[in-house]
Design an enzyme around this catalytic site. Structure first.
Site, PDB file in Angstrom:
ATOM      1  N   CYS A   9      15.942  65.049  41.927  1.00 26.58           N
ATOM      2  CA  CYS A   9      16.870  63.981  41.577  1.00 26.58           C
ATOM      3  C   CYS A   9      17.751  63.659  42.775  1.00 26.58           C
ATOM      4  O   CYS A   9      17.702  64.337  43.790  1.00 26.58           O
ATOM      5  CB  CYS A   9      17.760  64.413  40.426  1.00 26.58           C
ATOM      6  SG  CYS A   9      16.843  64.815  38.943  1.00 26.58           S
ATOM      7  N   GLY A  35      13.836  59.856  42.688  1.00 27.81           N
ATOM      8  CA  GLY A  35      13.657  59.808  41.244  1.00 27.81           C
ATOM      9  C   GLY A  35      13.599  58.391  40.745  1.00 27.81           C
ATOM     10  O   GLY A  35      14.479  57.590  41.058  1.00 27.81           O
ATOM     11  N   ASN A 109      21.561  67.701  40.741  1.00 26.85           N
ATOM     12  CA  ASN A 109      20.240  67.780  41.362  1.00 26.85           C
ATOM     13  C   ASN A 109      19.935  69.258  41.544  1.00 26.85           C
ATOM     14  O   ASN A 109      20.726  69.983  42.145  1.00 26.85           O
ATOM     15  CB  ASN A 109      20.238  67.054  42.705  1.00 26.85           C
ATOM     16  CG  ASN A 109      18.954  67.276  43.515  1.00 26.85           C
ATOM     17  OD1 ASN A 109      18.993  67.305  44.725  1.00 26.85           O
ATOM     18  ND2 ASN A 109      17.827  67.441  42.844  1.00 26.85           N
ATOM     19  N   GLY A 110      18.799  69.674  41.051  1.00 26.78           N
ATOM     20  CA  GLY A 110      18.419  71.077  41.173  1.00 26.78           C
ATOM     21  C   GLY A 110      17.883  71.583  39.855  1.00 26.78           C
ATOM     22  O   GLY A 110      17.511  70.802  38.984  1.00 26.78           O
ATOM     23  N   CYS A 244      15.893  74.211  51.043  1.00 29.02           N
ATOM     24  CA  CYS A 244      14.527  73.909  50.596  1.00 29.02           C
ATOM     25  C   CYS A 244      13.738  73.279  51.753  1.00 29.02           C
ATOM     26  O   CYS A 244      14.027  72.160  52.177  1.00 29.02           O
ATOM     27  CB  CYS A 244      14.587  72.933  49.426  1.00 29.02           C
ATOM     28  SG  CYS A 244      13.001  72.211  49.033  1.00 29.02           S
ATOM     29  N   TYR A 250       8.283  66.821  52.582  1.00 30.21           N
ATOM     30  CA  TYR A 250       7.875  65.668  51.779  1.00 30.21           C
ATOM     31  C   TYR A 250       9.014  64.831  51.216  1.00 30.21           C
ATOM     32  O   TYR A 250       8.947  63.618  51.174  1.00 30.21           O
ATOM     33  CB  TYR A 250       7.006  66.162  50.613  1.00 30.21           C
ATOM     34  CG  TYR A 250       6.799  65.143  49.516  1.00 30.21           C
ATOM     35  CD1 TYR A 250       5.877  64.109  49.663  1.00 30.21           C
ATOM     36  CD2 TYR A 250       7.546  65.190  48.343  1.00 30.21           C
ATOM     37  CE1 TYR A 250       5.699  63.153  48.668  1.00 30.21           C
ATOM     38  CE2 TYR A 250       7.377  64.238  47.345  1.00 30.21           C
ATOM     39  CZ  TYR A 250       6.448  63.232  47.512  1.00 30.21           C
ATOM     40  OH  TYR A 250       6.292  62.295  46.535  1.00 30.21           O
ATOM     41  N   CYS A 390       7.617  75.577  42.347  1.00 33.11           N
ATOM     42  CA  CYS A 390       9.037  75.635  42.693  1.00 33.11           C
ATOM     43  C   CYS A 390       9.872  75.736  41.427  1.00 33.11           C
ATOM     44  O   CYS A 390       9.631  75.012  40.470  1.00 33.11           O
ATOM     45  CB  CYS A 390       9.436  74.368  43.450  1.00 33.11           C
ATOM     46  SG  CYS A 390      11.193  74.333  43.840  1.00 33.11           S
ATOM     47  N   CYS A 441      14.271  78.377  52.168  1.00 35.93           N
ATOM     48  CA  CYS A 441      13.438  78.836  51.057  1.00 35.93           C
ATOM     49  C   CYS A 441      12.036  78.305  51.304  1.00 35.93           C
ATOM     50  O   CYS A 441      11.837  77.100  51.435  1.00 35.93           O
ATOM     51  CB  CYS A 441      13.974  78.299  49.726  1.00 35.93           C
ATOM     52  SG  CYS A 441      12.875  78.681  48.348  1.00 35.93           S
ATOM     53  N   CYS A 444       7.404  77.906  47.976  1.00 42.00           N
ATOM     54  CA  CYS A 444       6.217  77.130  47.600  1.00 42.00           C
ATOM     55  C   CYS A 444       5.016  77.449  48.493  1.00 42.00           C
ATOM     56  O   CYS A 444       3.877  77.181  48.135  1.00 42.00           O
ATOM     57  CB  CYS A 444       6.524  75.635  47.571  1.00 42.00           C
ATOM     58  SG  CYS A 444       7.325  75.009  49.062  1.00 42.00           S
TER      59      CYS A 444
END
Ligand code: AMP
Length: 451
Positions: A9, A35, A109-110, A244, A250, A390, A441, A444
């Site tokens: 988001c 989003g 967001n999260g 992240c 991406y 994720c 992190c 993924c």
């Protein structure tokens, strides 16, 4: 199970500007890529909060008349992405509530990792929930907190939640912005041109409204915005950054600066690294648009192989509403991307994408390039194999649907019918993002989950 409805988001907050809701609206346009399912804005006129939220793109949800009803000098906004399909408008944000201290609205967001636990505990004590959103937990935690002031209640509430959260809260007179201790998701602070402040998921929103970037909200930091004051910073958690890495791969827009560096430049560097570690002789380098563009430019510059636009993307087919069946997904790729035969015919092609998730896109594209006459197609991916889902806010399928969790690189190469396939490795990716210690992190790609 609670649905992961706060994935992917965008959030924005505007404070101290007479056109607050309009600036929030423009910012949401810049953040639309995060989003496309729903959008919403809450504003405060000092006495009352006003909220409009609806399913659909930002431009569909708002018009001038609607924005005029969102009066006041502060506003928060949200665009929502979710695959798990609850059609309900209730799952759009901001989440608004009246409670003993007045009114509040929250955007998030999260993804909260202990959402179910917290919710069950709240339900046992009699709480009633209207939505599946983990964000609603926060409303209850704030409303039920025994602290007297909102600021203390917010601090109380965020200490009970775990996971990824970049949050913006709006009360009648104040705004608060908060990032979890790991700073999983981005959140930046800027200064508006005619006074006032902005916080947003990505700095591309600042550029659109003419704001000047000040700094990122720090992991674990709470910022308090009050009338005619510079924002006050409270360190709620000791920061342990785990940004992240997929934001660079991406998710973020190339013209944004996230976690302190340019997304475009970082992606280009990934392409250069890829060319260094996974070279191959070819006639042309082409990107899968739009995600593969910066890394393909980097690959071409590093390898000296000409860059061409070998695939056209139809921009009018949104990223949203992907039908869940395989057949529909295949069709969707065809609608979206078409080959430039003149560029491809008879050529040895290197095609670059940012990631392979299920493998559907790559398989379709390679078939399409071969049908257009490519003599060889070599797939290069500017991130490592996506092997793990994720839980911190990026929408990825379950492990059984992640092709790299179930097949070796050679098997994937055979499946997508490429002449060769190679990925960027973890070390090169970490180099491209200028990682310091373990401040990213990479779950993924590695399955190393922090929480
Ligand atoms: P797939 O067909 O499942 O392998 O999807 C790969 C394509 O999806 C690539 O072109 C990526 O740019 C794009 N992609 C990667 N991650 C995501 C995501 N979380 N949501 C939507 N698209 C994605």
């Amino acid at each position: 199970m609670l649905e992961n409805v706060n994935e992917k988001c965008a959030v924005v907050g505007i404070f101290g500007h007479k056109e607050a809701s309009k600036l929030a609206y423009f910012s949401l346009h810049a953040l639309q890529h995060r989003g496309q399912e729903a959008a919403g804005i809450s504003s405060s006129d000092g006495e009352k909060l006003h909220t409009i939220k609806k399913r659909g793109l930002v431009m569909r949800v708002f018009d001038e008349a609607k924005l005029n009803t969102l009066s006041g000098t502060s506003a928060i906004g949200h665009t929502r992405y979710s695959t798990a399909g609850d059609d309900s408008i209730l799952d759009a944000q901001p989440v608004f509530a009246r409670y003993d201290l007045g009114e509040m609205a929250i955007v998030h967001n999260g993804n909260l990792t202990n959402a179910e636990e917290v919710r069950n505990a709240l339900i046992e004590k009699g709480a009633i929930f209207q939505t599946f959103m983990d964000t609603e937990n926060l409303i209850h935690l704030i409303a039920k907190s025994e602290q007297k002031k909102l600021i203390d209640r917010i601090i109380d509430a965020v200490q009970r939640i775990e996971g990824a959260f970049s949050l913006v809260f709006l009360s009648r007179t104040k705004m608060f912005a908060m990032r979890d201790r790991h700073g999983f998701r981005p959140l930046s602070l800027g200064r508006l041109p005619n006074g006032g402040y902005i916080v947003a998921s990505e700095t591309c929103a600042f550029d659109l409204v003419g704001a000047e970037f000040i700094r990122d909200v720090a992991p674990g930091e709470l910022l308090i915005f009050e009338k005619d004051k510079t924002p006050i910073s409270v360190k709620v958690f000791e920061p342990t950054p785990k940004h992240c890495i997929f934001e660079y791969v991406y998710f973020a827009r190339p013209d944004s600066k996230v976690f302190g560096q340019s997304v475009y430049q970082t992606r280009k560097d990934m392409g250069k690294e890829l060319a260094r570690i996974k070279p191959i002789e070819a006639d042309v380098v082409i990107p899968v648009p739009d995600g593969g563009v910066p890394s393909a430019i980097g690959y071409a510059q590093e390898s000296g192989i000409p860059y061409e636009m070998g695939i056209m993307r139809n921009h009018y087919i949104g990223r949203t509403f992907i039908e869940p069946t395989q057949e529909m997904r295949d069709l969707k790729v065809k609608m979206k991307l078409s080959p430039m035969t003149d560029i491809i015919k008879g050529k040895r092609v290197i095609v670059i994408d940012d990631s392979i998730v299920r493998g559907t896109t790559s398989r379709r594209i390679i078939r399409m390039l071969k049908e257009a006459g490519a003599s060889e197609v070599h797939m290069r991916v500017s991130s490592p194999p996506t092997t793990d889902p994720c839980f911190y806010g990026v929408d990825t399928p379950n492990k059984e649907n992640l092709i790299a969790a179930n097949m070796s690189t050679q098997e994937i190469c055979d499946y997508i019918e490429a002449d060769s396939l190679a990925y960027l490795d973890e070390a090169s990716l970490l180099r491209s993002v200028n990682a310091e210690g373990d401040n990213y992190c990479t779950a993924c790609f590695t399955g190393k989950y922090i929480i």
